[in-house]
Design a protein around this motif. Structure first.
Motif, PDB file in Angstrom:
ATOM      1  N   ARG A 475       7.821  24.351  34.340  1.00 22.40           N
ATOM      2  CA  ARG A 475       7.010  23.546  34.081  1.00 22.40           C
ATOM      3  C   ARG A 475       6.947  22.167  34.306  1.00 22.40           C
ATOM      4  O   ARG A 475       6.286  21.407  34.918  1.00 22.40           O
ATOM      5  CB  ARG A 475       6.291  24.002  32.624  1.00 22.40           C
ATOM      6  N   ILE A 507       2.765  26.979  40.132  1.00 25.21           N
ATOM      7  CA  ILE A 507       3.153  27.021  38.576  1.00 25.21           C
ATOM      8  C   ILE A 507       1.816  26.956  37.771  1.00 25.21           C
ATOM      9  O   ILE A 507       1.936  27.641  36.824  1.00 25.21           O
ATOM     10  CB  ILE A 507       3.832  25.694  38.488  1.00 25.21           C
ATOM     11  N   PHE A 508       0.862  26.333  38.181  1.00 28.73           N
ATOM     12  CA  PHE A 508      -0.221  26.150  37.356  1.00 28.73           C
ATOM     13  C   PHE A 508      -1.294  26.916  37.610  1.00 28.73           C
ATOM     14  O   PHE A 508      -2.190  27.152  36.637  1.00 28.73           O
ATOM     15  CB  PHE A 508      -0.792  24.792  37.597  1.00 28.73           C
ATOM     16  N   GLN A 511      -3.161  29.981  34.866  1.00 28.05           N
ATOM     17  CA  GLN A 511      -2.395  30.108  33.696  1.00 28.05           C
ATOM     18  C   GLN A 511      -3.386  29.430  32.358  1.00 28.05           C
ATOM     19  O   GLN A 511      -3.007  29.065  31.506  1.00 28.05           O
ATOM     20  CB  GLN A 511      -1.247  28.948  33.702  1.00 28.05           C
ATOM     21  N   TRP A 513      -4.487  26.936  31.663  1.00 25.26           N
ATOM     22  CA  TRP A 513      -4.552  25.467  31.444  1.00 25.26           C
ATOM     23  C   TRP A 513      -5.257  25.070  32.503  1.00 25.26           C
ATOM     24  O   TRP A 513      -5.110  24.546  33.791  1.00 25.26           O
ATOM     25  CB  TRP A 513      -3.128  25.087  31.529  1.00 25.26           C
ATOM     26  N   ILE A 516      -5.266  21.331  34.003  1.00 27.24           N
ATOM     27  CA  ILE A 516      -4.262  21.045  34.863  1.00 27.24           C
ATOM     28  C   ILE A 516      -4.590  21.669  36.413  1.00 27.24           C
ATOM     29  O   ILE A 516      -4.628  20.859  37.324  1.00 27.24           O
ATOM     30  CB  ILE A 516      -3.235  21.762  34.630  1.00 27.24           C
TER      31      ILE A 516
ATOM     32  N   CYS C  15      -0.415  30.759  27.768  1.00 26.27           N
ATOM     33  CA  CYS C  15      -1.859  30.199  28.022  1.00 26.27           C
ATOM     34  C   CYS C  15      -2.483  29.754  26.663  1.00 26.27           C
ATOM     35  O   CYS C  15      -2.470  30.400  25.703  1.00 26.27           O
ATOM     36  CB  CYS C  15      -2.355  31.127  28.863  1.00 26.27           C
ATOM     37  N   PRO C  16      -3.168  28.672  26.652  1.00 25.31           N
ATOM     38  CA  PRO C  16      -3.723  28.108  25.252  1.00 25.31           C
ATOM     39  C   PRO C  16      -4.685  28.816  25.125  1.00 25.31           C
ATOM     40  O   PRO C  16      -5.874  29.358  25.990  1.00 25.31           O
ATOM     41  CB  PRO C  16      -4.063  26.584  26.085  1.00 25.31           C
ATOM     42  N   GLU C  19      -7.967  24.494  22.090  1.00 29.44           N
ATOM     43  CA  GLU C  19      -7.374  23.252  22.402  1.00 29.44           C
ATOM     44  C   GLU C  19      -8.591  22.463  21.720  1.00 29.44           C
ATOM     45  O   GLU C  19      -9.725  22.811  21.803  1.00 29.44           O
ATOM     46  CB  GLU C  19      -7.645  23.175  24.012  1.00 29.44           C
ATOM     47  N   HIS C  33      -6.510  16.025  31.297  1.00 28.54           N
ATOM     48  CA  HIS C  33      -5.389  17.160  32.032  1.00 28.54           C
ATOM     49  C   HIS C  33      -4.230  16.476  31.981  1.00 28.54           C
ATOM     50  O   HIS C  33      -3.187  17.125  31.830  1.00 28.54           O
ATOM     51  CB  HIS C  33      -5.889  16.961  33.651  1.00 28.54           C
ATOM     52  N   GLN C  36      -2.883  18.028  28.889  1.00 27.54           N
ATOM     53  CA  GLN C  36      -2.571  19.338  29.217  1.00 27.54           C
ATOM     54  C   GLN C  36      -1.197  19.266  29.781  1.00 27.54           C
ATOM     55  O   GLN C  36      -0.340  20.314  29.599  1.00 27.54           O
ATOM     56  CB  GLN C  36      -3.726  20.120  30.028  1.00 27.54           C
ATOM     57  N   PHE C  37      -0.850  18.563  30.724  1.00 23.72           N
ATOM     58  CA  PHE C  37       0.278  18.431  31.570  1.00 23.72           C
ATOM     59  C   PHE C  37       1.547  18.294  30.844  1.00 23.72           C
ATOM     60  O   PHE C  37       2.371  19.095  30.858  1.00 23.72           O
ATOM     61  CB  PHE C  37       0.275  17.248  32.581  1.00 23.72           C
ATOM     62  N   HIS C  40       1.881  21.134  28.232  1.00 23.39           N
ATOM     63  CA  HIS C  40       2.468  22.429  29.325  1.00 23.39           C
ATOM     64  C   HIS C  40       3.983  22.257  29.563  1.00 23.39           C
ATOM     65  O   HIS C  40       4.847  23.150  29.372  1.00 23.39           O
ATOM     66  CB  HIS C  40       1.436  22.478  30.347  1.00 23.39           C
ATOM     67  N   ALA C  41       4.163  21.233  30.077  1.00 22.64           N
ATOM     68  CA  ALA C  41       5.556  20.688  30.414  1.00 22.64           C
ATOM     69  C   ALA C  41       6.511  20.889  29.144  1.00 22.64           C
ATOM     70  O   ALA C  41       7.492  21.558  29.488  1.00 22.64           O
ATOM     71  CB  ALA C  41       5.654  19.259  31.115  1.00 22.64           C
ATOM     72  N   ASP C  44       8.704  24.059  28.405  1.00 21.01           N
ATOM     73  CA  ASP C  44       9.824  24.110  28.856  1.00 21.01           C
ATOM     74  C   ASP C  44      11.070  23.977  27.677  1.00 21.01           C
ATOM     75  O   ASP C  44      12.062  24.715  27.163  1.00 21.01           O
ATOM     76  CB  ASP C  44      10.203  23.473  29.984  1.00 21.01           C
TER      77      ASP C  44
END
Lengths: 1300, 185, 136
Positions: A475, A507-508, A511, A513, A516, C15-16, C19, C33, C36-37, C40-41, C44
């Motif tokens: 991610r 990746i996105f 999903q 999201w 994104i 997956c969300p 939100e 977004h 979300q980025f 989401h990141a 990890d």
């Protein structure tokens, strides 16, 4: 890790190798030019020296050996920092050029993560990023704050062709062309010089320059001079080329470095190597060693030891008052700090890292106290590197680099670039140690401060670091790729942006999201549009346009972009699998008509089940139909029965649901079904299906007619549209999907994915085929006429019993005539088919009594039809009726509802086409009507026998108006059939005069209106009783003229309304259907005919006639038997001659019950007391009791006939009454007297004296046979017990003495 | 018959209890399974009612046995018993009988709280579902066993945002003999 | 109250399922977004941190520039409540998470809610927003 570390160490070594400056005369250069190379370029490839095993001794006593060494050779002109602008644009150029081999570097699709990972792991020196970072660092070289790039030696090159080479040597090394570093005193101008005499062999033998060399040696010293012959030998291009390209390293500023064929230095290759080796080993390294030692002593003298420390400290204190600029004080080469720096750097270059480290440390504290941040940072940087090289305390190394980074940043301006350089070193170190997350962090931090492009590069690298981390942090990887992509886009590096976004996509995608993936798709779409791959662009935008979660503004943006792309590229020619608007592909509802056609949508909506019973007996057997359309011309088709049947030239409707997921309105145009059509001719080869699919695009050519719809959907609207397709030829039609055009630009298409009905799914009203694949497949048959059927004048609500004439209209729009029409209705007793004659006369009057020939035979025809069909009534139009093309037929129907409630009548009309060879043998039209029937008049009948007359009954008719509002006129009462006739109860006098005379009609009517039925108008919820006399018709089978008497008009005397004929015409047939076949003659069917005007003042023709039947009403007397004794009224007898007179009488007994019975007749003997009592009673009863009207009307006549005898005389006679004798059997028995039958019992009586006698001295007793009390019939008989007796009715007989 | 509340508590005591969550979730699982089997909500309502009916016809004997209630002649009494005793006994809550119709053949059982519907929230896909429709079936079945043909349906449902659960109870006829139940209605 | 705060519930398959922007700052499209980025990141990071502690509330796990990510992992199903915020307020966030967790458990008890599917209930949404107003 070791490998990586070694690689990095090697990188650093050749990055930090001594610099050699070259000053050459134009002639020298020119002789090199022969090889299209500058002198520097000539040397560079040889600057890497390996397998040298030289001992080096720096500060420490014991020497160590260097295995390989390297020089960096630059022209004097190159030894300076390029201006930032040039440097930047050079870097930009590198990035731009490397965009392709960046894609090339990852073999495979960038969207595939594995490919990217593999690329990132196999990161080599030649990777474009390495190239970039290398040249980035080289742009930062030759800074004054570090001595690493200061030239340690200087080559002065003079060609042998120069005149007076010595002077040339001298003025080569004068200020004007020396680099700034030397001039501005950043470094020591006293630098090792080496004098080279360049000799071009082609100009002559070497010996020519020996004396020059000798002079040089004299002038400059023995060791510092050398001669370098070049351009000897023959060209060997191929070898040269790859040799050069391999060995040459990129110059900072791209010089004219063209590796074109190098003419003639092959043999001199060796010489150059030797020459450089010589220079390095004999000059450079020793010089450096000795300088290091010198400086080291100096440093230790001044700075080592406690005393020096204090002094230094105090001295620094003294310097504190100097105002510190951002860059701190400037240090000249003579300054102590510079000296130490040089010492450290030289040590570093000679790989004596301990020495270097200690000096750097020493230095850093100084710079720190001086607040010379740039220098401090530089020193920290070097400490870090040293530690790395020594592979000691990583922690500290990182910390040092970190502080270096921070201080560089602190200085800001151009110095910030050094921060980035430090970051690169640090990240490389992390990488080398496999700490990828830290590396990524460092890179990211650097990117924040950097310019867009470099930031992009750094971010991308950071992303790769995350990818290489274990476990891979996908991610983060994606995120940083996207960030990098953003930067790339900002500075118009579209290819790079494309690449990274592609990699990020995987990746996105999918999903959940959403924002994104939307973002990624959006940019990918734009980029690919920009880079000219339009299909890709459309693909990405298509993923966007149905984003319900986005804000309306975004939605409209996406949509606009998409439309823009489509408009500029494919336009409408390409069908896209759009999901805007959303189409419900899995359930579409199909409407079509095979042999079943529907007159109205209501009929079409009705469930299939209801038609089964109606159609049976009307249609041919199913197998037959199958057979017929297998016979149809198109039988060549395989498994034709898997298809639906439809007829050419008729519409097939498909209901499709469109919905708009967005919050902005969208408009959709030219929506039509997309179909595959195989003509029957070409049915065999399947290829045609494709062809014809193309054809459907332009409707004109295709054998299909596809009308197009258009509408616009409001935000989040959902509508169902019925799309039509009309096949014009025979063949096989398959409805594939639906096409549309989105806001006039993009052509969309969706295939139907029709599933079969699920288990336990309640059947939908539509006639869907059970199997999915069948539903949208049609077998188009030859044209078959389709009748338009409509029913006029059928009211929505009627009163019960009301009679309506409705008109059935059949229209045949086609050319082909239609024959063999049949009609069947679910309620054959409510809806009857009239005959055309009924249409001609206007409504109520056609019911009236008149000559009826045509009706008779129609009615016969019906009755014939009736028994032909098992269930219900099939009316088949007369053979003659053929419906020509375009012609219309009107046919009357009679509607009569006998019971209240909702009545839904389903009617099916069957017909066949006249054309011989048609696909379908027959077709049917289905109609359904629902009518509300309101309760109106409710009548009940009671019939009681008259005690006197066997053939007479009294009929009581109770009428109740159950209607809530309306009131009815009673018009006529009739009794059906020819067994009975009905007569009003009239006073005798009326009956006497003028039997059946016309003039008496009024009188009778007047009487009726007066007495029987005071008013014919029956208001709501009122009851009325009418009394009639019911007579058994004398002779069976009378002519109809007599039967009129079975109708009695109730109209007011003034109104001479004609009677309504119930013995024929619709009423009669409704009666028939009501009384399924008139079985026992014993029962009566009574019809009351009422009429009613809507409102008061309306026109006459809106007269509504109602007929109410009461059927099978049978006689219900007080007792089930009637008996009458018939005897002459008066007998004349001469008693003198004959002592007694004998009279024969007959007793007639009629069984009015519904059972056969055995009857016993007893005659009673001479009156005992009891019996005389009874006779007395009989008399008194006769005299006193007011007799019932019937009896009175019977009892009157004999009195009148014996008019001469007054009452008193009768009394006298009675007083002088003598006995009489029954002179026959005491009792006679009739064993079985069937129901309704009558029997005569002959009796004889003997009188002995004249007088009048009462003959009531007999008794009748009966037993009802097969009489069970729990009978369903609720007649009086059941309630009565089976046995019964009755005394005779009083009957007077007068015997008169004859006068002789 | 005894005052309702005590009559309700009395039979409630011996009934062994079950964890409320378990009960609720079990019922929920049933409803969800029905929803997946028959897509239409209407179907599900029907099914729930049918199931309830089958429960009711069995339950009534148990009920009459546990709560020694003499067979009530009057429809009014019956309603009271259902509300006070029946609900108390099987659901642990008691309902109130109210708004009788003029002819006394209709009334409403009002539940302020319904353990069946704890935590339940109707998603958009299930609008029109009478989540607790099984109760209607139970009542109908039970009453049929005591020879009352009734029509039972929800008129108010908290899950639909009403202020309470209201079950409308309508007496169709009081038949002497058992009315043969047909599955398809 | 945080000026920007973005609350997300992430199901166990990443997956969300819910939100909402609960910040006071007006919602911007481009922010959506970005948030979300970041969240989401930071998953990890979460997947590493989870195994280091057995507390449900793993405080601050990640940051991007000035945006911080706090995470709360439900014990049972590996569902993650993630909050993106720009103001440090440990306790408030902790309480917020705990209350929302209770809400979520109630949600799970609803038989008509399929676990792991998107949470569409308006009731839940309003409750979450009120909680956010209360604690953040």
């Amino acid at each position: 890790m070791e490998a990586a570390g070694a690689a990095l160490a090697h990188l650093m070594r050749d990055r930090f190798s001594p610099v050699v400056m070259v000053l050459s005369t134009p002639r020298a250069e020119e002789s090199c030019r022969k090889n299209h190379l500058g002198f520097v370029d000539l040397l560079r490839p040889f600057s890497v020296l390996d397998q040298i095993n030289v001992p080096v001794r720096t500060a420490s006593e014991q020497p160590y050996r260097l295995q390989d060494f390297q020089l960096r050779i630059f022209n004097a002109s190159e030894i300076r920092q390029p201006s930032p602008e040039i440097a930047e644009e050079h870097l930009v150029e590198i990035v731009t050029n490397s965009s392709d081999d960046a894609v090339g570097a990852l073999q495979g699709d960038p969207a595939n993560i594995e490919v990217v990972k593999q690329m990132a792991e196999s990161e080599t020196q030649v990777s474009w990023f390495q190239r970039y970072s290398k040249s980035f660092m080289s742009t930062l070289a030759f800074s004054e704050h570090e001595a690493l790039d200061h030239p340690v030696a200087c080559l002065l090159v003079v060609s042998s062709k120069d005149e007076s080479p010595l002077s040339q040597f001298v003025d080569l090394f004068n200020g004007n062309q020396l680099p700034r570093l030397l001039n501005e005193g950043a470094m020591d101008p006293k630098i090792l010089k080496h004098y080279v005499l360049l000799h071009d062999v082609q100009d002559g033998a070497l010996d020519g320059c020996n004396e020059i060399l000798f002079e040089m040696r004299g002038a400059f010293g023995v060791n510092n001079c050398g001669v370098l012959p070049i351009n000897s030998g023959a060209p060997d291009v191929a070898f040269q080329l790859d040799f050069w390209t391999r060995r040459s390293s990129l110059p900072i500023i791209p010089s004219s470095h063209s590796t074109s064929e190098l003419v003639c230095i092959v043999s001199s290759d060796v010489q150059i190597t030797d020459f450089l080796l010589d220079v390095t080993l004999k000059q450079v390294i020793p010089h450096m060693e000795q300088k290091i030692r010198m400086l080291n002593q100096q440093v230790s003298a001044t700075r080592k030891g406690l005393k020096n420390q204090l002094k230094n400290l105090w001295w620094r204190k003294g310097k504190d008052d100097t105002p510190d600029v951002q860059t701190g004080p400037v240090y000249t080469f003579s300054s102590m700090e510079s000296q130490i720096r040089v010492l450290a750097d030289y040590a570093f270059m000679l790989r004596d890292y301990d020495l270097a480290l200690s000096n750097y440390r020493l230095l850093s504290s100084d710079y720190k106290t001086d607040k010379a941040w740039k220098h401090y940072a530089g020193v920290q940087e070097m400490i870090g590197l040293c530690l790395f090289m020594l592979d000691q305390s990583r922690r500290e190394a990182e910390m040092c680099l970190d502080t270096a980074y921070n201080y560089y940043q602190k200085c800001g301006g151009l110095t910030a670039k050094y921060a980035t350089r430090t970051a690169l070193w640090l990240s490389e170190m992390h990488k080398a140690r496999g700490q990828f997350r830290e590396a990524a962090g460092v890179l990211f931090r650097a990117s924040v401060e950097e310019l867009d492009l470099r930031a992009g590069v750094l971010l991308e690298q950071a992303a790769y670091c995350y990818l290489r981390a274990s476990p891979p942090m996908l991610r983060k990887f994606g995120f940083h790729l996207v960030l990098a992509g953003n930067r790339y886009i900002v500075c118009a590096q579209h290819k790079h942006a494309m690449r990274v976004y592609r990699s990020a996509l995987s990746i996105f995608e999918d999903q959940g999201w959403k924002y994104i993936s939307d973002h990624v798709h959006f940019h990918l779409g734009r980029l690919s549009h920009f880079l000219g791959s339009f299909d890709l662009a459309i693909l990405h935008f298509m993923k966007l346009i149905s984003c319900s979660h986005q804000s309306p503004t975004n939605q409209s943006n996406f949509l606009r972009e998409f439309l823009y792309v489509v408009q500029n590229t494919v336009g409408k020619d390409k069908l896209l699998e759009l999901d805007l608007p959303a189409v419900k592909v899995e359930n579409v509802c199909v409407h079509f008509e095979d042999h079943r056609t529907y007159a109205s949508s209501a009929a079409a909506a009705a469930p299939e089940e209801i038609w089964g019973p109606v159609e049976e007996g009307l249609l041919p057997a199913v197998t037959v139909t199958l057979h017929t359309w297998m016979d149809a011309p198109s039988k060549s088709l395989p498994q034709v029965k898997d298809f639906n049947i439809c007829v050419a030239g008729e519409d097939i409707g498909v209901d499709v649901e469109f919905s708009n997921p967005l919050q902005i309105p969208i408009d959709i145009s030219s929506i039509c079904l997309s179909c595959e059509f195989i003509e029957t001719a070409a049915a065999s080869e399947e290829i045609d299906s494709q062809i014809s699919k193309e054809e459907t695009a332009d409707i004109s050519a295709s054998p299909l007619f596809l009308p197009q719809e258009a509408f616009s959907l409001k935000p989040e609207e959902k509508i169902v549209v019925r799309l039509m397709v009309k096949p014009l030829k025979e063949g096989v039609l398959k409805v594939v999907g639906v096409n549309w055009i989105l806001s006039g630009v993009a052509a969309g298409h969706r295939d139907f994915a029709v599933l079969g009905p699920r288990i336990k799914r309640s059947k939908s009203g539509a006639r869907d085929e059970p199997l999915p694949h069948q539903r949208l497949k049609f077998h188009v048959l030859r044209h078959m006429p389709r009748l338009d059927v409509s029913v006029h004048e059928l009211p929505a609500r009627v009163n019960s019993g009301e009679l309506h004439r409705v008109v059935l209209e059949l229209y045949n729009p086609s050319k082909v005539p239609v024959k063999k029409l049949k009609l069947k209705s679910s309620h054959s007793n409510s809806l009857l088919v009239g005959d055309p004659a009924d249409l001609d006369m206007e409504f109520p009057s056609c019911l009236e009594v008149q000559a009826q020939e045509g009706q008779q035979e129609v009615h016969n025809a019906e009755s014939f039809e009736q028994d032909s069909s098992p269930s219900g009534l099939v009316f088949s139009f007369p053979e003659g009726t053929v419906l020509e093309g375009g012609s219309t037929v009107l046919w009357p129907l009679w509607f009569h509802a006998s019971h209240a409630g909702m009545l839904s009548i389903n009617t099916v009309i069957y017909y066949e086409s006249d054309g011989a060879t048609v696909g379908l043998m027959y077709r049917t039209v289905r109609m359904t009507h629902t009518i509300q029937v309101l309760p109106a008049l409710c009548i009940s009948v009671q019939i009681s026998p008259s005690p006197m007359h066997l053939q007479q009954f009294f009929l009581r008719l109770d009428v109740e108006n159950q209607h809530l509002t309306e009131s009815f006129w009673l018009r006529q009462v009739s009794c059906a059939g020819d067994h009975w006739c009905l007569a009003p109860l009239l006073p005798p006098m009326v009956e006497q005069e003028g039997m059946g005379g016309t003039d008496t009609a009024e009188v009778r009517a007047a009487f009726l209106s007066a007495s029987v039925c005071p008013s014919q108008l029956l208001p709501p919820s009122q009851t009325l009783s009418l009394f009639f006399k019911l007579l058994v018709a004398q002779h069976k089978g009378r002519s109809s003229s007599e039967e009129v008497t079975s109708n009695i008009g109730l109209g007011p005397p003034s109104s001479s309304e004609p009677l309504i004929d119930i013995s024929s015409g619709p009423l009669f047939r409704f009666l028939l259907s009501a009384t399924n076949p008139m079985s026992d003659s014993g029962s009566v069917d009574v019809v009351l005919i009422s009429e009613q005007q809507e409102g008061m003042g309306t026109v006459q023709d809106s007269l509504r006639v109602g007929a109410h039947h009461v059927c099978h009403c049978s006689v219900q007397g007080a007792q089930p038997f009637v008996w009458v004794m018939e005897a002459p009224k008066c007998v004349v007898h001469d008693f003198w001659t004959q002592p007694f007179c004998e009279v024969s009488v007959t007793l007639t007994i009629r069984n009015c019950s519904i059972f056969a019975a055995s009857v016993r007749v007893e005659t009673l003997d001479l009156p005992s007391a009891a019996s005389s009592q009874t006779t007395q009673g009989g008399w008194t009863s006769l005299g006193v009791s007011t007799p019932p009207s019937g009896e009175s009307s019977k009892a009157e006549p004999p009195r009148k006939s014996t008019s001469g005898v007054p009452n008193t005389e009768v009394m006298v006679n009675r007083a002088s009454c003598g006995p009489f004798l029954w002179c026959n059997l005491q009792a006679s028995t009739i064993h079985t007297l069937p129901a309704g039958a009558s029997a005569k019992v002959p009796l004889r009586i003997a009188f002995f004296a004249p007088g009048s006698y009462d003959l009531s001295r007999y008794r009748i007793s009966w037993t009802l046979l097969e009489f069970e009390p729990t009978s369903s019939l609720s007649t009086a008989a059941t309630s009565k017990e089976a046995l019964g007796t009755g005394l005779g009715h009083p009957l007077l007989l007068t015997v008169v003495q004859s006068i002789t | 018959m005894a005052p309702p509340t005590r009559a309700g508590d009395y039979p409630f005591a011996p009934v062994d209890r079950v964890n409320a969550e378990l009960f609720t979730l079990t019922y929920g699982a049933i409803v969800r399974q029905l929803l997946t089997d028959f897509e239409e909500v209407e179907e599900v309502n029907k099914q729930l009612d049918t199931m309830g009916y089958n429960i009711g016809v069995r339950l009534i004997d148990d009920f009459l046995a546990k709560s020694n209630i003499t067979r009530c002649s009057e429809f009014k009494d019956t309603a009271e018993v259902i509300a006070k005793v029946g609900f108390k006994m099987f659901l642990g809550v008691s309902a109130t009988v109210s708004n009788w119709s003029a002819d006394g053949s209709e009334c409403s059982l009002i539940l302020d709280d319904n353990p069946l519907a704890d935590f339940v929230e109707l998603p958009d896909t299930c609008q029109g579902l009478f989540y607790c429709n099984i109760l209607c079936g139970v009542i109908r079945g039970a009453l049929e066993m005591v020879s009352m043909r009734t029509e039972v349906k929800f008129v108010k449902d908290m899950l639909r945002g009403d202020d309470a659960f209201e079950i409308r109870l309508k007496l169709l006829e009081q038949v002497a003999e058992e009315y043969p139940y047909k599955d398809d209605e | 109250m945080a000026s920007t705060a973005c609350f997300v519930i992430v199901s166990r398959n990443d997956c969300p399922i819910y939100e909402s922007e609960v910040g006071t700052a007006p919602k911007k499209d481009e922010a959506a977004h970005l948030h979300q980025f970041i969240l989401h990141a930071s998953l990890d990071i979460v997947q590493d941190v989870v195994w280091t502690t057995n507390a449900m509330y793993l405080k601050l796990v990640d940051k991007f520039n000035d945006l911080l990510v706090s995470v709360y992992v439900t014990a049972d199903t590996h569902t993650r409540l993630m909050l993106l915020h720009d103001s440090r307020n440990e306790d408030g966030i902790k309480n917020f998470f705990q209350e929302v967790h209770e809400l979520y458990i109630k949600m799970l008890l609803n038989p008509l809610y399929v676990p792991g599917s998107r949470i569409t209930s308006p009731f839940f949404d309003t409750r979450v927003r009120t909680l956010a107003r209360k604690y953040l």
